[in-house]
Design a protein around this motif. Structure first.
Motif, mmCIF file in Angstrom:
data_model
loop_
_atom_site.group_PDB
_atom_site.id
_atom_site.type_symbol
_atom_site.label_atom_id
_atom_site.label_comp_id
_atom_site.label_asym_id
_atom_site.label_seq_id
_atom_site.Cartn_x
_atom_site.Cartn_y
_atom_site.Cartn_z
ATOM 1 N N TYR A 208 0.860 -1.183 0.000
ATOM 2 C CA TYR A 208 0.000 0.000 0.000
ATOM 3 C C TYR A 208 0.896 1.233 0.000
ATOM 4 O O TYR A 208 1.916 1.246 0.695
ATOM 5 N N ARG A 227 -3.717 0.972 -3.283
ATOM 6 C CA ARG A 227 -3.238 -0.410 -3.194
ATOM 7 C C ARG A 227 -2.692 -0.797 -4.556
ATOM 8 O O ARG A 227 -3.364 -0.607 -5.580
ATOM 9 N N GLN A 229 -2.109 -2.883 -7.612
ATOM 10 C CA GLN A 229 -2.880 -3.974 -8.210
ATOM 11 C C GLN A 229 -2.027 -4.817 -9.159
ATOM 12 O O GLN A 229 -2.308 -5.968 -9.376
ATOM 13 N N ILE A 241 -5.306 1.100 -7.173
ATOM 14 C CA ILE A 241 -6.679 1.542 -6.926
ATOM 15 C C ILE A 241 -6.705 2.420 -5.669
ATOM 16 O O ILE A 241 -6.007 2.119 -4.690
ATOM 17 N N SER A 242 -7.465 3.506 -5.739
ATOM 18 C CA SER A 242 -7.548 4.389 -4.564
ATOM 19 C C SER A 242 -8.410 3.717 -3.501
ATOM 20 O O SER A 242 -9.438 3.113 -3.816
ATOM 21 N N ILE A 243 -7.957 3.785 -2.265
ATOM 22 C CA ILE A 243 -8.679 3.111 -1.178
ATOM 23 C C ILE A 243 -8.910 4.080 -0.031
ATOM 24 O O ILE A 243 -8.249 5.116 0.076
ATOM 25 N N ASP A 244 -9.843 3.689 0.817
ATOM 26 C CA ASP A 244 -10.168 4.504 1.980
ATOM 27 C C ASP A 244 -9.745 3.724 3.225
ATOM 28 O O ASP A 244 -10.572 3.111 3.889
ATOM 29 N N ASP A 245 -8.457 3.702 3.455
ATOM 30 C CA ASP A 245 -7.940 2.983 4.615
ATOM 31 C C ASP A 245 -7.699 4.020 5.713
ATOM 32 O O ASP A 245 -6.698 4.734 5.693
ATOM 33 N N LYS A 271 1.273 -4.301 4.352
ATOM 34 C CA LYS A 271 0.314 -4.734 5.366
ATOM 35 C C LYS A 271 0.399 -6.249 5.474
ATOM 36 O O LYS A 271 0.207 -6.961 4.480
ATOM 37 N N ASN A 275 -2.629 -7.748 9.733
ATOM 38 C CA ASN A 275 -3.095 -6.362 9.619
ATOM 39 C C ASN A 275 -2.165 -5.357 10.289
ATOM 40 O O ASN A 275 -2.603 -4.333 10.791
ATOM 41 N N VAL A 321 -12.942 7.083 -3.916
ATOM 42 C CA VAL A 321 -12.378 5.762 -3.591
ATOM 43 C C VAL A 321 -12.806 4.771 -4.669
ATOM 44 O O VAL A 321 -13.907 4.865 -5.211
ATOM 45 N N GLY A 322 -11.917 3.832 -4.975
ATOM 46 C CA GLY A 322 -12.277 2.788 -5.945
ATOM 47 C C GLY A 322 -11.985 3.165 -7.382
ATOM 48 O O GLY A 322 -12.494 2.545 -8.299
ATOM 49 N N PHE B 16 -16.442 -4.878 -3.679
ATOM 50 C CA PHE B 16 -15.241 -4.057 -3.541
ATOM 51 C C PHE B 16 -15.128 -3.575 -2.099
ATOM 52 O O PHE B 16 -16.079 -3.024 -1.544
ATOM 53 N N PRO B 18 -13.466 -0.941 -0.015
ATOM 54 C CA PRO B 18 -12.728 0.319 -0.205
ATOM 55 C C PRO B 18 -11.606 0.527 0.804
ATOM 56 O O PRO B 18 -10.718 1.325 0.575
ATOM 57 N N SER B 19 -11.630 -0.210 1.908
ATOM 58 C CA SER B 19 -10.554 -0.050 2.896
ATOM 59 C C SER B 19 -9.278 -0.735 2.451
ATOM 60 O O SER B 19 -8.180 -0.274 2.745
#
Lengths: 348, 82
Positions: A208, A227, A229, A241-245, A271, A275, A321-322, B16, B18-19
């Motif tokens: 990530y 993340r 891909q 891909i854009s993520i909301d972590d 990660k 986790n 996101v996504g 999907f 998203p996290s």
């Protein structure tokens, strides 16, 4: 909106398999809503593809290599400044940052602004010092050791288990499965990037990254998590891909706040299955995949140029996101005369 | 048991997270079960629905259901505290 006209010099024009960030920075600046940007390319090699992409780069000048010393670079930039009246330079290569940081005050006197990390920030996060950095800022960092000669590999081998990562101080990283491979990688990397070479514990997990921008006072102006891909054999993200972590973004804000980071950056994280996030590297500049940030609503190059010019910047709070970025390669047909002109005169 | 709220589920069976950025594809039956889970139905309720609609014995369904839920948990699609 009335867009401010600015001339920006950018490096990292090597849009190759291990790409420089120049392409993403140029694309972001062209899409800037508040700036009308003229882009001056700063190239080291005559075959850096962006030199010949004239709808992205208006004109290109060759620069002497960073190893030739900051006076040489400064003298070349004085000439470029006479011709182009640069407002801002965005250096995009790790290896040139040190030289640019050194000449920052002199460039400022010439009317050229930059928005770079401080020398202390630059040194502290260096791969060689990353373990100490992790301890200081309470971030998990895989155990690492800087080695300066092959025999040291034998001295420190008990500290590691195989496989382990062998990394160059600027670029390149290889996985080594035994001591012979470590030595081969050591020789290969040190011949290309110099010393030291860094040995780092190999951590299994998903990769990530976060690209972001700190304003130098502890505020995170932008931060987008991604993340990977699709990863090339050089470990570069070819799709992501854009993520909301939330944890990752919180960690980023903590990093910017604690270090009062100034400028663009990239956090490379891994990660684990448990986790846990390990910090693998901090790159003190905008990464090559930063166009994803532009695409999801955070134009980091634009914000960085505004900060360099002393303009107000409202921190970005959200992003889409996504959304994926998918990189591709493309052949250009270039007239020999163009290549000749750049090779003979150092400008195109 | 609850699916994590931010998981995006499309009608085509594409999930999907998203996290984490991970995506998954489930087959039509998995999709049906997921929709029940999303509505907060219990195993007994889901089992009753599926056994009425499909030619499957209760033991086979329970085994497949538990496998499926285990996978959802493993991929962090169901909250860890559930």
């Amino acid at each position: 909106m009335n867009r401010k006209k600015v001339t920006v010099g950018i490096s990292g024009l090597n849009a190759i398999d291990s790409p420089g960030p120049g392409m993403a920075v140029a694309m972001g600046l062209h899409e800037a809503r508040s700036l009308d940007v003229r882009i001056i390319g700063l190239a080291y090699e005559s075959l850096e593809p962006m030199i010949y992409i004239h709808d992205l780069v208006d004109k290109t000048y060759q620069l002497p290599y960073p190893s030739s010393g900051s006076d040489m670079i400064l003298s070349r930039l004085e000439y470029i400044q006479e011709m182009e009246h640069l407002d801002v330079i965005v250096p995009n290569f790790d290896a040139e940052l040190y030289s640019f940081m050194k000449i920052e005050p002199r460039l400022k006197r010439m009317g050229i602004r930059m928005f770079l990390p401080t020398m202390e920030q630059y040194e502290e996060r260096h791969k060689v010092n990353l373990s100490k950095f992790g301890e200081k800022y309470d971030m998990l960092v895989p155990h690492g050791k800087a080695v300066f000669e092959p025999k040291e590999v034998f001295d420190v081998k008990s500290e590691f288990t195989f496989p382990l990562l062998v990394k160059g101080k600027w670029y390149d990283a290889y996985i080594a499965y035994n001591i012979e491979q470590v030595l081969t990688c050591f020789n290969k990397i040190s011949a290309k990037w110099g010393l030291p070479v860094i040995l780092q514990k190999f951590v299994y997990g998903s990769e990530y990254n976060v690209t972001g921008l700190g304003d130098g006072t502890g505020t995170t102006v932008a931060a987008v998590a991604m993340r990977k891909q699709y990863i090339t054999d050089k470990g570069k993200a070819w799709a992501g891909i854009s993520i909301d972590d939330t944890y990752l973004l919180e960690l980023t804000r903590k990093f910017v706040c604690a270090t009062k980071w100034r400028g663009g950056f990239e956090l490379e994280m891994i990660k684990t299955q448990e986790n846990k996030y390990y910090l693998l590297e901090i790159n003190p500049r905008i990464p090559a995949w930063t166009y994803l940030a532009v695409g999801v609503g955070q134009n980091i190059p634009e914000a960085l140029v505004r900060l360099a010019l002393g303009m107000k910047v409202q921190p970005y709070e959200t992003y889409d996101v996504g959304k994926l970025f998918i990189r591709y390669s493309k052949d250009m047909i270039v007239d020999r005369e163009e290549f000749e002109k750049l090779s003979m005169t150092g400008e195109l | 048991m609850k699916l994590k709220e931010n998981i995006a589920i499309s009608d085509s069976g594409y999930l999907f997270n998203p996290s984490t950025g991970e995506s998954f594809i489930v087959n039509p039956l998995g999709m049906e079960v997921l929709q029940f889970v999303k509505k907060g139905k219990s195993f007994e309720e889901i089992s009753r629905e599926i056994l009425t609609r499909y030619n499957v014995d209760p033991i086979t369904f329970e085994k497949d259901y538990q496998d499926f839920i285990h996978q959802l948990r493993q991929y962090l699609l169901i909250g860890s505290d559930e």
